[in-house]
Design a protein around this motif. Sequence first.
Motif, PDB file in Angstrom:
ATOM      1  N   GLY A   1       0.797  -1.219   0.000  1.00  0.00           N
ATOM      2  CA  GLY A   1       0.000   0.000   0.000  1.00  0.00           C
ATOM      3  C   GLY A   1       0.827   1.265   0.000  1.00  0.00           C
ATOM      4  O   GLY A   1       0.404   2.294   0.532  1.00  0.00           O
ATOM      5  N   GLY A   2       1.993   1.213  -0.599  1.00  0.00           N
ATOM      6  CA  GLY A   2       2.854   2.392  -0.680  1.00  0.00           C
ATOM      7  C   GLY A   2       3.688   2.645   0.557  1.00  0.00           C
ATOM      8  O   GLY A   2       4.286   3.715   0.713  1.00  0.00           O
ATOM      9  N   LYS A   3       3.767   1.625   1.450  1.00  0.00           N
ATOM     10  CA  LYS A   3       4.546   1.802   2.686  1.00  0.00           C
ATOM     11  C   LYS A   3       5.507   0.618   2.894  1.00  0.00           C
ATOM     12  O   LYS A   3       5.437  -0.092   3.907  1.00  0.00           O
ATOM     13  CB  LYS A   3       3.612   1.946   3.880  1.00  0.00           C
ATOM     14  CG  LYS A   3       2.718   3.188   3.796  1.00  0.00           C
ATOM     15  CD  LYS A   3       1.790   3.275   4.993  1.00  0.00           C
ATOM     16  CE  LYS A   3       0.900   4.519   4.898  1.00  0.00           C
ATOM     17  NZ  LYS A   3      -0.030   4.629   6.046  1.00  0.00           N
ATOM     18  N   PRO A   4       6.406   0.400   1.946  1.00  0.00           N
ATOM     19  CA  PRO A   4       7.311  -0.749   2.091  1.00  0.00           C
ATOM     20  C   PRO A   4       8.400  -0.514   3.129  1.00  0.00           C
ATOM     21  O   PRO A   4       8.940   0.576   3.258  1.00  0.00           O
ATOM     22  CB  PRO A   4       7.929  -0.864   0.688  1.00  0.00           C
ATOM     23  CG  PRO A   4       7.914   0.533   0.161  1.00  0.00           C
ATOM     24  CD  PRO A   4       6.651   1.153   0.699  1.00  0.00           C
ATOM     25  N   ASN A   5       8.689  -1.564   3.868  1.00  0.00           N
ATOM     26  CA  ASN A   5       9.844  -1.622   4.765  1.00  0.00           C
ATOM     27  C   ASN A   5      10.556  -2.911   4.350  1.00  0.00           C
ATOM     28  O   ASN A   5      10.172  -4.005   4.757  1.00  0.00           O
ATOM     29  CB  ASN A   5       9.408  -1.667   6.218  1.00  0.00           C
ATOM     30  CG  ASN A   5      10.599  -1.692   7.174  1.00  0.00           C
ATOM     31  OD1 ASN A   5      11.736  -1.901   6.779  1.00  0.00           O
ATOM     32  ND2 ASN A   5      10.316  -1.490   8.456  1.00  0.00           N
ATOM     33  N   VAL A   6      11.564  -2.774   3.508  1.00  0.00           N
ATOM     34  CA  VAL A   6      12.076  -3.909   2.744  1.00  0.00           C
ATOM     35  C   VAL A   6      13.443  -4.380   3.219  1.00  0.00           C
ATOM     36  O   VAL A   6      14.341  -3.572   3.490  1.00  0.00           O
ATOM     37  CB  VAL A   6      12.163  -3.539   1.245  1.00  0.00           C
ATOM     38  CG1 VAL A   6      12.765  -4.668   0.425  1.00  0.00           C
ATOM     39  CG2 VAL A   6      10.775  -3.186   0.708  1.00  0.00           C
ATOM     40  N   LEU A   7      13.592  -5.701   3.277  1.00  0.00           N
ATOM     41  CA  LEU A   7      14.893  -6.326   3.477  1.00  0.00           C
ATOM     42  C   LEU A   7      15.309  -6.936   2.141  1.00  0.00           C
ATOM     43  O   LEU A   7      14.634  -7.835   1.628  1.00  0.00           O
ATOM     44  CB  LEU A   7      14.827  -7.417   4.551  1.00  0.00           C
ATOM     45  CG  LEU A   7      16.108  -8.258   4.706  1.00  0.00           C
ATOM     46  CD1 LEU A   7      17.267  -7.394   5.202  1.00  0.00           C
ATOM     47  CD2 LEU A   7      15.868  -9.447   5.645  1.00  0.00           C
ATOM     48  N   ILE A   8      16.404  -6.431   1.565  1.00  0.00           N
ATOM     49  CA  ILE A   8      16.936  -6.957   0.312  1.00  0.00           C
ATOM     50  C   ILE A   8      18.055  -7.939   0.660  1.00  0.00           C
ATOM     51  O   ILE A   8      18.992  -7.592   1.376  1.00  0.00           O
ATOM     52  CB  ILE A   8      17.504  -5.831  -0.568  1.00  0.00           C
ATOM     53  CG1 ILE A   8      16.443  -4.761  -0.842  1.00  0.00           C
ATOM     54  CG2 ILE A   8      18.052  -6.385  -1.880  1.00  0.00           C
ATOM     55  CD1 ILE A   8      17.015  -3.464  -1.410  1.00  0.00           C
ATOM     56  N   VAL A   9      17.952  -9.163   0.167  1.00  0.00           N
ATOM     57  CA  VAL A   9      18.990 -10.167   0.399  1.00  0.00           C
ATOM     58  C   VAL A   9      19.773 -10.325  -0.909  1.00  0.00           C
ATOM     59  O   VAL A   9      19.220 -10.734  -1.926  1.00  0.00           O
ATOM     60  CB  VAL A   9      18.396 -11.521   0.831  1.00  0.00           C
ATOM     61  CG1 VAL A   9      19.520 -12.503   1.173  1.00  0.00           C
ATOM     62  CG2 VAL A   9      17.457 -11.346   2.019  1.00  0.00           C
TER      63      VAL A   9
END
Length: 366
Positions: free
Chosen positions: A183-191
Motif C-alpha cells: 500500500g505504498g509503505k514498504p519496509n524492505v529487506l533486500i537479500v
Amino acid sequence: MRVLLLSAFVAASAIAAVPSGAHADAMADAKAILEQHKKMPVFDPPGEAFDAKSCMAGKKVLSIPISMTIPFNVELQKAMSTAAKEVGFTYTTWDNQLKTDQWIQGVSQAISQKYDVLDLAGGLNPEWLGPQLTEARSAGLKITTTHLYDVTQKSAPTVDYSSRVDFTEAGKVLAAWAFVQTGGKPNVLIVGSSDVLPSVPFVKAIQDELKALCPECKQKHLDVPVSDWATKIQPGTQSALLADPGINYIIPIYDSMSQFVVPALRITGALGSVGVAGFNGTPFVLDMLREGQVNMDIGESLGWAGYAAIDNIMRMICGKPEVAKLNVPLLIFDKDNVKTAGVPANFNDGYGDAHLEGFRKLWKLK
C-alpha cells in the motif's frame, strides 16, 4: 492576473516538492511497471534479419557453463544446443563440475580443435580465465558471455560480445511490487550476494526505485556470499526481523535464496504477514509460490534465453551489431498465473512459444 500567478506558483511549488528522480504519482507509476510484465510475452526482434544458415556454415561454437551440476545451466545449454541444430552448425557444451582446471581444459580444447567462438555461460566470469582467454583470442577465437553481465556493466577486455541480462529492470519490478503490495509503505529487506557479478547493479536498481517511489520508506541490505547461503541467510533474516518487526517485504534477489528465507519467517512467526519476491523463475520456487510460501517470482524462459544467446553469438560471427540485452522478456508469476508454469513447475512453461517462430523468421529459416 493574480489568479494566474497564484496558480503558476502553486504548480511550481508542487513540482519543487517532488525530490529529483522521484515519482509524482508513485502508486500509478509502480502499477504501470508491473502491468508491463504481467502480459504474455511477445517476440520483439533484437535486430535485423539475416541468413543465419549461410553465415554459420562450417562454424563451431564451444560453450563453457560455470557448472553443469546447476539445473539452470543444464536447461540453458539444452536450449542453446537446440537452436544451433536448427541453424545447422557445430555447438559443444563443455561439461564440468565448477572446477577451475576443467574450465581451463575447455579453453584448451576450443583452441586445439580450432573452434570459432568460445562462450562463457551462466555466470562464468571471464576475469577468472584472463590468461587462457588472451591465448584463445591470439589463436583467432572470438569470446562471448551468456547470462552474466547486467545491461549497465561493461564486459572484460577479453570479451568480444556479451548477451547481457536486464537485472536492472528486474530490480525495478521487484521494488514496484513491494511498493504496491504494501500500500505504498514498504519496509524492505533486500537479500543479495555481491560476489555474483551482476548483483551490485541489481541491488542498486531495487534501492534506487524504492527511493524514487517512497523516499521516506525503510530498506535494509543483507549481503551473503553464495558459498554462505545455506548457513547465513536464515539467521541473517531472522536477526533483521527481530531487530525491526516492521519489515513487511523481503526481496531475495535470486529466488533460490527463498528456501532459506522462508524458514526464518516461519521461526519468527512472520510467514504469511511478510511478503517474499525474487527473480529467476526457478521451478522449485514457483512451486513454493503455488503453495503460498512465496508471493511473486519474476521468471525468464530458459528456452527463450538459449535461442536469444545463439542469436547474439551468430550476430557477432555474421558481422552484425551486438544487441543491447538478451532478448528475453521478464514475466511476473503470482498466485493468479503460477499454475501456467506447470505442476510441478518447470523452466519453460507459462511463457508461450512466440520466440520459436520469431527467431526462425529472423534467421530466415522459413
